[in-house]
Scaffold this motif. Structure first.
Motif, PDB file in Angstrom:
ATOM      1  N   GLU A 163     -27.642 -64.073 -52.232  1.00 31.08           N
ATOM      2  CA  GLU A 163     -26.351 -63.495 -51.881  1.00 31.08           C
ATOM      3  C   GLU A 163     -25.368 -64.583 -51.464  1.00 31.08           C
ATOM      4  N   ARG A 177     -13.832 -61.827 -54.209  1.00 30.16           N
ATOM      5  CA  ARG A 177     -14.763 -60.795 -54.694  1.00 30.16           C
ATOM      6  C   ARG A 177     -14.462 -60.441 -56.153  1.00 30.16           C
ATOM      7  N   TRP A 180     -15.465 -63.258 -58.494  1.00 29.39           N
ATOM      8  CA  TRP A 180     -16.912 -63.351 -58.709  1.00 29.39           C
ATOM      9  C   TRP A 180     -17.439 -62.183 -59.535  1.00 29.39           C
ATOM     10  N   THR A 181     -16.757 -61.066 -59.512  1.00 30.63           N
ATOM     11  CA  THR A 181     -17.158 -59.956 -60.377  1.00 30.63           C
ATOM     12  C   THR A 181     -17.067 -60.380 -61.844  1.00 30.63           C
ATOM     13  N   ALA A 184     -19.654 -63.253 -62.545  1.00 31.16           N
ATOM     14  CA  ALA A 184     -21.016 -62.738 -62.672  1.00 31.16           C
ATOM     15  C   ALA A 184     -21.224 -62.102 -64.041  1.00 31.16           C
ATOM     16  N   GLU A 224     -20.403 -52.815 -59.232  1.00 29.94           N
ATOM     17  CA  GLU A 224     -21.743 -53.179 -59.683  1.00 29.94           C
ATOM     18  C   GLU A 224     -21.704 -53.597 -61.145  1.00 29.94           C
ATOM     19  N   VAL A 238     -26.243 -56.907 -60.231  1.00 29.72           N
ATOM     20  CA  VAL A 238     -25.377 -57.689 -59.351  1.00 29.72           C
ATOM     21  C   VAL A 238     -24.426 -56.713 -58.662  1.00 29.72           C
ATOM     22  N   SER A 239     -24.176 -56.946 -57.384  1.00 31.52           N
ATOM     23  CA  SER A 239     -23.274 -56.099 -56.615  1.00 31.52           C
ATOM     24  C   SER A 239     -22.224 -56.985 -55.951  1.00 31.52           C
ATOM     25  N   CYS A 240     -20.947 -56.618 -56.091  1.00 29.96           N
ATOM     26  CA  CYS A 240     -19.841 -57.386 -55.521  1.00 29.96           C
ATOM     27  C   CYS A 240     -19.090 -56.482 -54.537  1.00 29.96           C
ATOM     28  N   SER A 263     -16.556 -60.800 -47.892  1.00 32.70           N
ATOM     29  CA  SER A 263     -16.993 -60.227 -49.167  1.00 32.70           C
ATOM     30  C   SER A 263     -18.325 -60.857 -49.536  1.00 32.70           C
ATOM     31  N   CYS A 264     -19.053 -60.209 -50.431  1.00 32.32           N
ATOM     32  CA  CYS A 264     -20.321 -60.787 -50.873  1.00 32.32           C
ATOM     33  C   CYS A 264     -20.573 -60.470 -52.344  1.00 32.32           C
ATOM     34  N   THR A 265     -21.356 -61.334 -52.960  1.00 26.62           N
ATOM     35  CA  THR A 265     -21.882 -61.103 -54.301  1.00 26.62           C
ATOM     36  C   THR A 265     -23.388 -61.237 -54.211  1.00 26.62           C
TER      37      THR A 265
END
Length: 305
Positions: A163, A177, A180-181, A184, A224, A238-240, A263-265
């Motif tokens: 993560e 975020r 990175w979506t 990813a 997602e 993967v979840s953003c 935020s997270c990825t």
């Protein structure tokens, strides 16, 4: 005349690797080499953005998850830890029931630790009261547990998560975020996987799902990336997520004297590996170039010379 049984030589390469528990999987050397290759590949993709790398344990403070609302919102997924609190005499009285296959946990009590549902929860208490003068990115890896109630492929109870977490000003955190979506999706494409970006919500328990889930989708807090992991079966790999000020407000950390957002990825490594193997098979020679080298066979690791 009774037929003589002939001992069969033990071959470690032919282990069944069956845990006998739905949602708990054992993996061979090829799968583990693929997980290692995914780590290397993610690291390359994220290298342009220096991050603080942290490894975390697979348990976490129960009081912390109670404080953050996880216990209230996701009791169906939480793995709790109990331990025996009786004395030796009481245990000797319980052992016969254990041997008969009867209940034996009557003197067990809830401990101060629970199984870790997401690696990022270990980070936020470390930032309590911090005054950040520049944006920060953290790279966390750990073993997670969620009490899934299905044997559907890829929906494991125990799984590895990597993560990336960003702490910044509100607008910059959203932009990170969203960026990175897309990154990813490009990264999954480099693995030969076609990903769909879909709005999503967390699996809140009971009636809370209608309110909280609807709010998450309406505010586009969670995206997602969904790929095919088996014939006719697609899952999020993967979840953003955009947390707004949920964690910064709770732990009092700020960004340049103003409100900080996070935020997270999150990468579900077992599901990504399942998707790669479904798409390309177990022969490493057929794996995409992005995984080449990092997935080189290690002699003896997977039973191959």
């Amino acid at each position: 005349m009774a037929e003589l049984s002939v001992p069969v030589a033990f071959d470690p390469a032919n282990l069944s690797l069956d845990s006998s528990v739905p949602g708990l999987a054992l993996f061979d050397g090829t799968h583990e080499a693929l997980i290692d290759a995914l780590h290397v590949s993610i690291g390359r993709f994220a290298a342009a953005e220096p991050a603080h790398r942290i490894g975390v344990p697979q348990v976490i403070s129960r009081a912390l998850l109670e404080r953050l609302g996880y216990v209230e919102s996701f009791p169906q997924l939480l793995g709790t830890v109990f331990t025996y609190e009786g004395d030796d005499r009481q245990w000797r009285e319980i052992v016969p029931a254990l041997r008969r296959g009867e209940p034996w946990t009557q003197r067990h009590e809830l401990t101060d630790a629970v199984l870790l549902p997401a690696v990022c929860y270990h980070l936020y208490p470390q930032l309590a009261g911090a005054e950040l003068t520049a944006p920060a990115v953290f790279d966390l890896t750990g073993q997670c547990y969620r009490h899934e109630r299905t044997a559907e492929p890829g929906r494991l109870r125990a799984f590895r998560m990597r993560e990336l977490i960003r702490i910044d000003a509100p607008d910059a955190t959203v932009a990170w975020r969203d960026g990175w979506t897309e990154r990813a999706r490009d990264w999954l494409g480099s693995l030969g996987l076609t990903a769909s970006i879909v709005p999503a919500s967390d699996p809140f328990f009971g009636s809370a799902e209608r309110l909280m889930g609807s709010m998450q989708r309406a505010e586009q807090l969670k995206w997602e990336l969904v790929v095919e992991v088996a014939d006719g079966l697609s899952q999020a790999v993967v979840s953003c997520n955009y947390h707004k000020n949920h964690f910064s407000e709770e732990f009092g950390f700020r960004m340049s004297g103003a409100e900080a957002h996070t935020s997270c990825t999150a990468f579900g490594l077992e599901r990504i590996a399942l998707a790669v193997l479904h798409r390309h098979g177990h022969d490493r020679r057929n794996w995409p170039a992005e995984l080449a080298g990092a997935a080189a066979p290690v002699p003896g690791l997977d039973g191959r010379p």
